[in-house]
Design an enzyme around this catalytic site. Structure first.
Site, short mmCIF file in Angstrom:
data_model
loop_
_atom_site.label_atom_id
_atom_site.label_comp_id
_atom_site.label_asym_id
_atom_site.label_seq_id
_atom_site.Cartn_x
_atom_site.Cartn_y
_atom_site.Cartn_z
N LYS A 68 0.95 -1.14 -0.12
CA LYS A 68 -0.08 -0.11 0.01
C LYS A 68 0.79 1.50 0.08
CE LYS A 68 -4.15 1.81 0.49
NZ LYS A 68 -3.56 2.68 -0.55
N LYS A 92 5.04 2.03 8.54
CA LYS A 92 3.98 2.83 8.79
C LYS A 92 2.81 1.99 9.06
CE LYS A 92 3.82 6.51 6.32
NZ LYS A 92 3.69 7.43 5.31
N LYS A 104 5.16 2.42 -3.11
CA LYS A 104 5.12 3.90 -3.40
C LYS A 104 5.04 3.81 -4.69
CE LYS A 104 4.75 7.83 -1.07
NZ LYS A 104 4.22 7.83 0.19
N THR A 188 -4.66 12.50 7.10
CA THR A 188 -3.34 12.73 7.19
C THR A 188 -2.97 13.53 8.20
OG1 THR A 188 -2.78 11.55 5.14
CG2 THR A 188 -1.02 12.35 6.26
N ASN A 219 -2.22 19.92 1.55
CA ASN A 219 -3.36 19.43 2.37
C ASN A 219 -2.99 18.80 3.64
OD1 ASN A 219 -4.46 16.46 2.89
ND2 ASN A 219 -6.17 17.24 1.50
N1 GLU Z 1 0.65 8.78 0.54
C1 GLU Z 1 0.36 8.78 1.93
C2 GLU Z 1 1.49 8.41 2.90
O1 GLU Z 1 2.58 8.34 2.59
C3 GLU Z 1 -0.79 7.90 1.99
C4 GLU Z 1 -0.61 6.44 1.53
C5 GLU Z 1 -1.99 5.66 1.21
O2 GLU Z 1 -3.08 6.10 1.84
O3 GLU Z 1 -1.86 4.32 0.84
O4 GLU Z 1 1.23 7.61 3.92
#
Ligand code: GLU
Length: 429
Positions: A68, A92, A104, A188, A219
């Site tokens: 993810k 994370k 990513k 976030t 954001n």
């Molecule tokens: N880009 C965000 C992060 O760095 C969200 C990633 C997601 O929702 O999968 O955590």
């Protein structure tokens, strides 16, 4: 010290491994990405010419579940950065206990130089190029820096066109109309606020309202600032790539954001538009913002903004990392010596992926939750993870970042052991 972001990221893991040993095989599997895809994306530009952009998708580790992570559009995107971000996603997701591994994606592009239609063609092209590499049970993209729900909408539509099936769970952070979740847009920033509120008394900052500087008013930074201001804290400075504004008595994040949206950049808030009518502020540089005498500093933009160069001059009593990787390992050493706690990125900005997880669950069940339910479930997850990280920090006498890695490593290690390792092989009956 190597300048590679990936080496920096792995340095954080090494530090945790000094305090918490894991199975040798788990460690081996955490040191390299599972798979790395690089694609060329041909895009027809508005003037009829063709441009080819480079895109990436890295699936770092899937020991805990499908991978993810977001997709970044930025001129500095490269494979080193994308795999570092995928590495951080792995830890994370594990810190907050999501059934996900880390991934990513990114495209090397300055989206501000493209028209809306060009961005749409690029986004559909990127999805088409990575479609075979991802899947709702394999790898699930989402927004990141300079991508948003509109772009996720184009991507989910493109994926449905390719597979000839309606599969909203292939991407999260979608518009509500296409299966997005209530609360995802601000998740976030909201998660960062919950983490900060859950930890601050344990860090000696409890009770009173605090002064806060937010570096990066996109954001994530905006929603954190808004919620913190609503809770009575004073947002004294905010910045974007064009510059920063400071007001000792406190800025109104909603008003500043309104002007930013209208003018497209924070600089516009210096002297034009409604904010100036009721806000008297001082213009400062991004660097000055980082070094302000505030209680809390919130880097919310990109990697490596707090380094050995400026760490010594930072006066904040606590740092909340809403960006991924804003603090280098050298700077961490300075903060450890000075006793400045850093609420690390893998916990502080985990709210986004947590609500992405909720979105994926809602898509798979076809049953959608109201915003209050999303927010209270998010708070429960963040509160639990924050308490766990604080406790591990005390137990192992380590900074919060190392404690967060230990918490993640425990979960990953359990999964590896459950799958069977050499130990099982040598113990076989
Ligand atoms: N880009 C965000 C992060 O760095 C969200 C990633 C997601 O929702 O999968 O955590």
């Amino acid at each position: 010290m190597s300048s590679s972001v990936f080496e920096e990221a792995k340095g954080q893991l090494d530090k945790a491994l000094e305090h918490f040993r894991i199975d040798e095989e788990s460690e081996l599997r955490l040191r390299t990405p599972k798979s790395v895809l690089q694609v060329s994306i041909p895009v027809r530009m508005d003037d009829g010419s063709l441009k080819v952009f480079q895109g990436y998708r890295v699936r770092y580790n899937d020991l805990l579940g499908p991978t993810k992570g977001g997709i970044r559009y930025h001129p500095n995107v490269n494979v080193d950065e994308v795999q570092s971000l995928a590495f951080w996603m792995t830890f994370k997701c594990a810190v907050v206990g999501l059934p996900y591994g880390g991934a990513k994606g990114g495209v090397t592009v300055n989206p501000k130089e493209l028209s809306l239609l060009e961005i749409e063609r690029l986004s559909r092209g990127y999805m088409s190029a990575i479609a075979d590499f991802i899947g709702p049970n394999v790898d699930v993209p989402a927004p990141d820096v300079y991508t948003n729900s509109m772009i996720m909408g184009w991507m989910v539509d493109e994926y449905s066109n390719i597979t000839r099936e309606h599969k909203p769970e292939i991407v999260t952070g979608k518009p509500i109309a296409l299966g997005g979740s209530e609360g995802r847009e601000e998740a976030t920033g909201r998660g960062g606020f919950y983490a900060f509120e859950a930890m601050r008394s344990g860090l000696g900052l409890g009770g009173k309202p605090l002064t806060i500087a937010v570096q990066g008013f996109g954001n994530v930074g905006y929603h954190f600032a808004r919620l913190a201001a609503e809770a009575g804290h004073r947002i004294v400075a905010v910045s974007d790539s064009k510059g920063a504004i400071y007001k000792k008595e406190g800025l109104d994040p909603v008003g500043v954001n309104k002007v930013k949206q209208e003018q497209r950049e924070l600089k516009a808030a210096y002297c034009k538009g409604s904010v100036c009518e009721f806000v008297e502020h001082q213009q400062i540089t991004n660097e000055e913002l980082l070094e302000l005498d505030v209680d809390v500093l919130v880097p919310s933009a990109l990697e490596k903004v707090i380094t050995s160069e400026n760490a010594d001059r930072i006066k904040a009593k606590c740092i909340v990392e809403l960006a991924n990787g804003p603090t280098t390992n050298d700077a961490d050493v300075v903060f450890e010596k000075k006793g400045i706690p850093v609420i690390p990125d893998i916990l502080a900005n985990a709210g986004g992926v947590t609500v992405s997880y909720f979105e994926w669950v809602q898509n798979r069940t076809g049953y959608y939750w109201p915003e209050e339910e999303v927010n209270s479930k998010l708070k429960a997850i963040i509160d639990k993870a924050a308490a766990e990280v604080l406790d591990l920090g005390k137990e192992y006498k380590v900074p919060l970042r190392t404690a967060a890695y230990i918490s993640a490593l425990r979960r990953i290690n359990e999964a590896v052991k459950a799958k069977g390792t050499l130990r099982n092989f040598s113990m076989r009956r």
